[in-house]
Design a protein around this motif. Sequence first.
Motif, PDB file in Angstrom:
ATOM      1  N   GLU A 250      36.166  48.499  39.462  1.00  0.00           N
ATOM      2  CA  GLU A 250      35.296  48.217  40.602  1.00  0.00           C
ATOM      3  C   GLU A 250      34.539  46.906  40.453  1.00  0.00           C
ATOM      4  OE1 GLU A 250      34.064  52.638  42.173  1.00  0.00           O
ATOM      5  OE2 GLU A 250      32.927  51.825  40.467  1.00  0.00           O
TER       6      GLU A 250
ATOM      7  N   THR B   8      27.764  52.970  37.933  1.00  0.00           N
ATOM      8  CA  THR B   8      26.984  53.234  39.154  1.00  0.00           C
ATOM      9  C   THR B   8      26.665  51.953  39.926  1.00  0.00           C
ATOM     10  OG1 THR B   8      24.926  53.145  37.871  1.00  0.00           O
ATOM     11  CG2 THR B   8      25.948  55.312  38.178  1.00  0.00           C
ATOM     12  N   ALA B   9      27.276  50.845  39.540  1.00  0.00           N
ATOM     13  CA  ALA B   9      26.933  49.558  40.147  1.00  0.00           C
ATOM     14  C   ALA B   9      27.292  49.493  41.624  1.00  0.00           C
ATOM     15  CB  ALA B   9      27.609  48.420  39.389  1.00  0.00           C
ATOM     16  N   VAL B  10      28.405  50.110  42.008  1.00  0.00           N
ATOM     17  CA  VAL B  10      28.833  50.049  43.415  1.00  0.00           C
ATOM     18  C   VAL B  10      27.853  50.785  44.309  1.00  0.00           C
ATOM     19  CG1 VAL B  10      30.616  50.741  45.060  1.00  0.00           C
ATOM     20  CG2 VAL B  10      31.274  49.732  42.871  1.00  0.00           C
ATOM     21  N   GLU B  11      27.553  52.038  43.978  1.00  0.00           N
ATOM     22  CA  GLU B  11      26.649  52.826  44.822  1.00  0.00           C
ATOM     23  C   GLU B  11      25.223  52.284  44.809  1.00  0.00           C
ATOM     24  OE1 GLU B  11      28.020  55.763  41.525  1.00  0.00           O
ATOM     25  OE2 GLU B  11      28.777  53.943  42.462  1.00  0.00           O
ATOM     26  N   GLU B  12      24.893  51.516  43.778  1.00  0.00           N
ATOM     27  CA  GLU B  12      23.561  50.907  43.706  1.00  0.00           C
ATOM     28  C   GLU B  12      23.524  49.497  44.289  1.00  0.00           C
ATOM     29  OE1 GLU B  12      22.281  53.380  39.638  1.00  0.00           O
ATOM     30  OE2 GLU B  12      22.716  51.215  39.545  1.00  0.00           O
ATOM     31  N   ASP B  13      24.643  49.084  44.883  1.00  0.00           N
ATOM     32  CA  ASP B  13      24.748  47.789  45.564  1.00  0.00           C
ATOM     33  C   ASP B  13      24.408  46.606  44.652  1.00  0.00           C
ATOM     34  OD1 ASP B  13      25.511  48.913  48.049  1.00  0.00           O
ATOM     35  OD2 ASP B  13      23.417  49.374  48.506  1.00  0.00           O
ATOM     36  N   ARG B  14      24.910  46.658  43.422  1.00  0.00           N
ATOM     37  CA  ARG B  14      24.650  45.573  42.486  1.00  0.00           C
ATOM     38  C   ARG B  14      25.846  44.650  42.277  1.00  0.00           C
ATOM     39  NH1 ARG B  14      23.948  47.269  37.400  1.00  0.00           N
ATOM     40  NH2 ARG B  14      24.462  49.481  37.717  1.00  0.00           N
ATOM     41  N   VAL B  15      26.989  44.998  42.839  1.00  0.00           N
ATOM     42  CA  VAL B  15      28.210  44.246  42.554  1.00  0.00           C
ATOM     43  C   VAL B  15      28.235  42.901  43.268  1.00  0.00           C
ATOM     44  CG1 VAL B  15      30.728  44.260  42.698  1.00  0.00           C
ATOM     45  CG2 VAL B  15      29.497  46.359  42.110  1.00  0.00           C
ATOM     46  N   GLU B  16      27.839  42.877  44.531  1.00  0.00           N
ATOM     47  CA  GLU B  16      27.912  41.634  45.302  1.00  0.00           C
ATOM     48  C   GLU B  16      27.076  40.529  44.665  1.00  0.00           C
ATOM     49  OE1 GLU B  16      27.047  40.005  49.849  1.00  0.00           O
ATOM     50  OE2 GLU B  16      27.200  42.157  49.456  1.00  0.00           O
ATOM     51  N   GLU B  17      25.865  40.858  44.234  1.00  0.00           N
ATOM     52  CA  GLU B  17      25.012  39.859  43.591  1.00  0.00           C
ATOM     53  C   GLU B  17      25.627  39.380  42.275  1.00  0.00           C
ATOM     54  OE1 GLU B  17      20.465  39.304  41.813  1.00  0.00           O
ATOM     55  OE2 GLU B  17      21.101  41.237  42.618  1.00  0.00           O
ATOM     56  N   HIS B  18      26.234  40.304  41.543  1.00  0.00           N
ATOM     57  CA  HIS B  18      26.856  39.947  40.266  1.00  0.00           C
ATOM     58  C   HIS B  18      28.029  38.989  40.502  1.00  0.00           C
ATOM     59  CE1 HIS B  18      27.466  40.503  35.990  1.00  0.00           C
ATOM     60  NE2 HIS B  18      28.747  40.756  36.198  1.00  0.00           N
TER      61      HIS B  18
END
Length: 205
Positions: free
Chosen positions: A20, A157-167
Amino acid sequence: MLENKKVLVLFAHPSPERSEINLPLFKAAQHIDGVTAVDLYAEYPTFRIDIDKEQQRLREHDVIIFLFPMYWYSTPSLLKEWQDLVLEYGFAYGPEGDELYEKKFMCALTAGGSEKAYRAEGYNHFTIRELLQPLEQTAALTGMTYLAPFALFGSRTAVEEDRVEEHIDQWQRLLVAFHYDQIDLQMATSLNKINDDLESVINGR
Protein backbone atom coordinates in the motif's frame (compact mmCIF):
# COMPACT_ATOMS: atom_id res chain seq x y z
CA MET A 1 25.73 26.00 -11.68
CA LEU A 2 25.26 22.67 -9.92
CA GLU A 3 25.40 19.52 -12.04
CA ASN A 4 22.25 17.40 -12.05
CA LYS A 5 22.62 14.04 -10.33
CA LYS A 6 21.38 10.65 -11.46
CA VAL A 7 19.34 8.74 -8.89
CA LEU A 8 18.91 4.95 -8.79
CA VAL A 9 15.97 3.54 -6.82
CA LEU A 10 16.19 -0.22 -6.23
CA PHE A 11 12.72 -1.38 -5.21
CA ALA A 12 12.46 -4.73 -3.41
CA HIS A 13 9.07 -6.03 -2.32
CA PRO A 14 8.30 -9.77 -2.54
CA SER A 15 4.51 -9.19 -2.67
CA PRO A 16 3.97 -5.87 -4.46
CA GLU A 17 0.28 -6.65 -5.00
CA ARG A 18 -0.14 -6.28 -1.23
CA SER A 19 1.94 -3.12 -0.97
CA GLU A 20 0.00 0.00 0.00
CA ILE A 21 2.99 2.30 0.36
CA ASN A 22 6.18 0.96 -1.21
CA LEU A 23 4.59 0.25 -4.59
CA PRO A 24 3.06 3.75 -4.86
CA LEU A 25 6.48 5.19 -3.93
CA PHE A 26 8.09 3.10 -6.67
CA LYS A 27 5.52 4.22 -9.24
CA ALA A 28 5.98 7.85 -8.23
CA ALA A 29 9.75 7.53 -8.67
CA GLN A 30 9.26 6.28 -12.24
CA HIS A 31 7.91 9.67 -13.29
CA ILE A 32 10.65 11.92 -11.93
CA ASP A 33 13.39 13.27 -14.19
CA GLY A 34 16.83 11.95 -13.43
CA VAL A 35 15.54 8.91 -11.55
CA THR A 36 15.94 5.29 -12.66
CA ALA A 37 13.52 3.05 -10.75
CA VAL A 38 14.10 -0.72 -10.87
CA ASP A 39 11.77 -3.42 -9.53
CA LEU A 40 14.24 -6.11 -8.49
CA TYR A 41 11.64 -8.83 -7.85
CA ALA A 42 10.10 -8.25 -11.29
CA GLU A 43 13.51 -8.26 -12.94
CA TYR A 44 14.90 -11.27 -11.08
CA PRO A 45 11.99 -13.57 -10.13
CA THR A 46 14.36 -16.56 -9.91
CA PHE A 47 17.06 -14.62 -8.02
CA ARG A 48 19.52 -15.01 -10.93
CA ILE A 49 21.00 -11.54 -10.65
CA ASP A 50 22.95 -10.10 -13.59
CA ILE A 51 25.95 -8.85 -11.65
CA ASP A 52 27.58 -6.98 -14.55
CA LYS A 53 24.31 -5.19 -15.36
CA GLU A 54 23.76 -4.16 -11.75
CA GLN A 55 27.32 -2.96 -11.31
CA GLN A 56 27.02 -0.84 -14.46
CA ARG A 57 23.82 0.69 -13.09
CA LEU A 58 25.70 1.68 -9.97
CA ARG A 59 28.51 3.24 -12.00
CA GLU A 60 26.02 5.36 -13.94
CA HIS A 61 24.26 6.89 -10.92
CA ASP A 62 25.27 9.31 -8.20
CA VAL A 63 22.63 8.52 -5.57
CA ILE A 64 21.68 4.93 -4.63
CA ILE A 65 18.41 4.31 -2.79
CA PHE A 66 17.10 1.00 -1.44
CA LEU A 67 13.27 1.09 -1.32
CA PHE A 68 11.81 -1.75 0.75
CA PRO A 69 9.57 -2.87 3.61
CA MET A 70 11.57 -3.81 6.69
CA TYR A 71 11.25 -7.55 7.29
CA TRP A 72 12.61 -8.95 10.55
CA TYR A 73 14.83 -5.88 11.06
CA SER A 74 16.49 -6.30 7.68
CA THR A 75 15.94 -6.07 3.93
CA PRO A 76 13.85 -8.53 1.89
CA SER A 77 15.83 -11.57 0.80
CA LEU A 78 16.39 -10.58 -2.85
CA LEU A 79 17.86 -7.25 -1.83
CA LYS A 80 20.25 -9.06 0.51
CA GLU A 81 21.17 -11.42 -2.33
CA TRP A 82 21.77 -8.36 -4.52
CA GLN A 83 24.14 -6.94 -1.90
CA ASP A 84 26.00 -10.24 -1.52
CA LEU A 85 26.59 -10.64 -5.26
CA VAL A 86 26.84 -7.12 -6.67
CA LEU A 87 28.95 -5.41 -4.00
CA GLU A 88 31.91 -7.65 -4.60
CA TYR A 89 35.60 -7.31 -3.82
CA GLY A 90 37.46 -5.36 -6.49
CA PHE A 91 34.32 -3.45 -7.43
CA ALA A 92 32.78 -2.03 -4.26
CA TYR A 93 35.66 -2.48 -1.82
CA GLY A 94 39.26 -3.63 -1.61
CA PRO A 95 42.42 -1.91 -2.88
CA GLU A 96 40.92 -1.28 -6.32
CA GLY A 97 37.24 -1.45 -5.41
CA ASP A 98 36.39 2.23 -5.62
CA GLU A 99 33.44 2.30 -8.03
CA LEU A 100 31.02 3.55 -5.36
CA TYR A 101 33.34 6.11 -3.80
CA GLU A 102 31.63 9.45 -2.97
CA LYS A 103 28.19 8.30 -4.11
CA LYS A 104 25.24 8.97 -1.78
CA PHE A 105 23.32 6.09 -0.24
CA MET A 106 19.92 6.09 1.47
CA CYS A 107 17.30 3.57 2.59
CA ALA A 108 13.63 4.36 1.99
CA LEU A 109 11.62 1.95 4.07
CA THR A 110 8.38 1.18 5.82
CA ALA A 111 7.99 -0.38 9.25
CA GLY A 112 4.80 -1.89 10.60
CA GLY A 113 5.34 -0.76 14.17
CA SER A 114 4.90 2.74 15.54
CA GLU A 115 7.89 5.05 15.81
CA LYS A 116 7.80 4.86 19.61
CA ALA A 117 8.39 1.10 19.30
CA TYR A 118 11.77 1.88 17.74
CA ARG A 119 13.67 3.28 20.70
CA ALA A 120 15.63 1.88 23.64
CA GLU A 121 12.60 1.66 25.90
CA GLY A 122 10.27 0.55 23.09
CA TYR A 123 9.12 -2.85 21.85
CA ASN A 124 12.01 -3.19 19.38
CA HIS A 125 14.69 -1.79 21.74
CA PHE A 126 16.57 0.07 18.99
CA THR A 127 15.99 3.07 16.75
CA ILE A 128 15.47 2.47 13.06
CA ARG A 129 18.88 3.96 12.38
CA GLU A 130 20.53 1.59 14.84
CA LEU A 131 18.84 -1.39 13.18
CA LEU A 132 20.17 -0.24 9.82
CA GLN A 133 23.78 -0.10 11.01
CA PRO A 134 24.89 -3.03 8.79
CA LEU A 135 23.86 -0.96 5.77
CA GLU A 136 25.49 2.14 7.23
CA GLN A 137 28.73 0.19 7.61
CA THR A 138 28.34 -1.13 4.05
CA ALA A 139 28.24 2.48 2.87
CA ALA A 140 31.31 3.29 4.96
CA LEU A 141 33.27 0.32 3.63
CA THR A 142 32.44 1.19 0.02
CA GLY A 143 33.18 4.90 0.41
CA MET A 144 29.60 6.09 0.04
CA THR A 145 28.02 8.87 2.08
CA TYR A 146 25.29 7.33 4.22
CA LEU A 147 22.16 9.43 4.64
CA ALA A 148 19.51 9.03 7.31
CA PRO A 149 16.65 6.78 6.15
CA PHE A 150 13.40 8.04 4.66
CA ALA A 151 11.00 6.05 6.81
CA LEU A 152 7.29 5.60 7.41
CA PHE A 153 6.26 3.94 10.67
CA GLY A 154 2.90 2.35 11.40
CA SER A 155 2.61 1.32 7.76
CA ARG A 156 -0.22 -1.15 8.44
CA THR A 157 -2.61 1.69 9.31
CA ALA A 158 -1.18 4.45 7.12
CA VAL A 159 -3.90 4.24 4.46
CA GLU A 160 -6.89 4.49 6.80
CA GLU A 161 -5.11 7.27 8.69
CA ASP A 162 -4.60 9.23 5.45
CA ARG A 163 -0.83 9.44 5.84
CA VAL A 164 0.23 7.97 2.50
CA GLU A 165 -0.40 10.94 0.22
CA GLU A 166 1.78 13.27 2.31
CA HIS A 167 4.52 10.64 2.47
CA ILE A 168 4.51 10.25 -1.32
CA ASP A 169 4.64 14.03 -1.72
CA GLN A 170 7.69 14.20 0.58
CA TRP A 171 9.29 11.35 -1.37
CA GLN A 172 8.82 13.13 -4.69
CA ARG A 173 10.25 16.36 -3.30
CA LEU A 174 13.24 14.48 -1.92
CA LEU A 175 13.97 12.73 -5.23
CA VAL A 176 13.75 16.03 -7.12
CA ALA A 177 16.13 17.60 -4.60
CA PHE A 178 18.58 14.73 -5.08
CA HIS A 179 18.44 15.20 -8.84
CA TYR A 180 19.13 18.95 -8.59
CA ASP A 181 21.76 18.45 -5.87
CA GLN A 182 19.80 20.48 -3.33
CA ILE A 183 20.47 18.30 -0.29
CA ASP A 184 22.12 19.60 2.87
CA LEU A 185 24.39 16.64 3.46
CA GLN A 186 25.33 17.61 7.00
CA MET A 187 21.67 17.69 7.99
CA ALA A 188 20.81 14.59 5.95
CA THR A 189 23.48 12.50 7.64
CA SER A 190 22.74 13.59 11.19
CA LEU A 191 19.01 12.89 11.60
CA ASN A 192 17.44 9.67 12.88
CA LYS A 193 15.29 9.72 9.75
CA ILE A 194 15.58 12.20 6.92
CA ASN A 195 11.88 13.13 6.94
CA ASP A 196 12.16 14.36 10.54
CA ASP A 197 13.17 17.74 9.10
CA LEU A 198 12.77 17.56 5.34
CA GLU A 199 12.49 21.33 4.97
CA SER A 200 16.00 21.80 6.37
CA VAL A 201 17.41 18.89 4.37
CA ILE A 202 16.23 20.33 1.06
CA ASN A 203 18.19 23.50 0.38
CA GLY A 204 16.23 26.50 -0.79
CA ARG A 205 12.82 24.87 -0.36
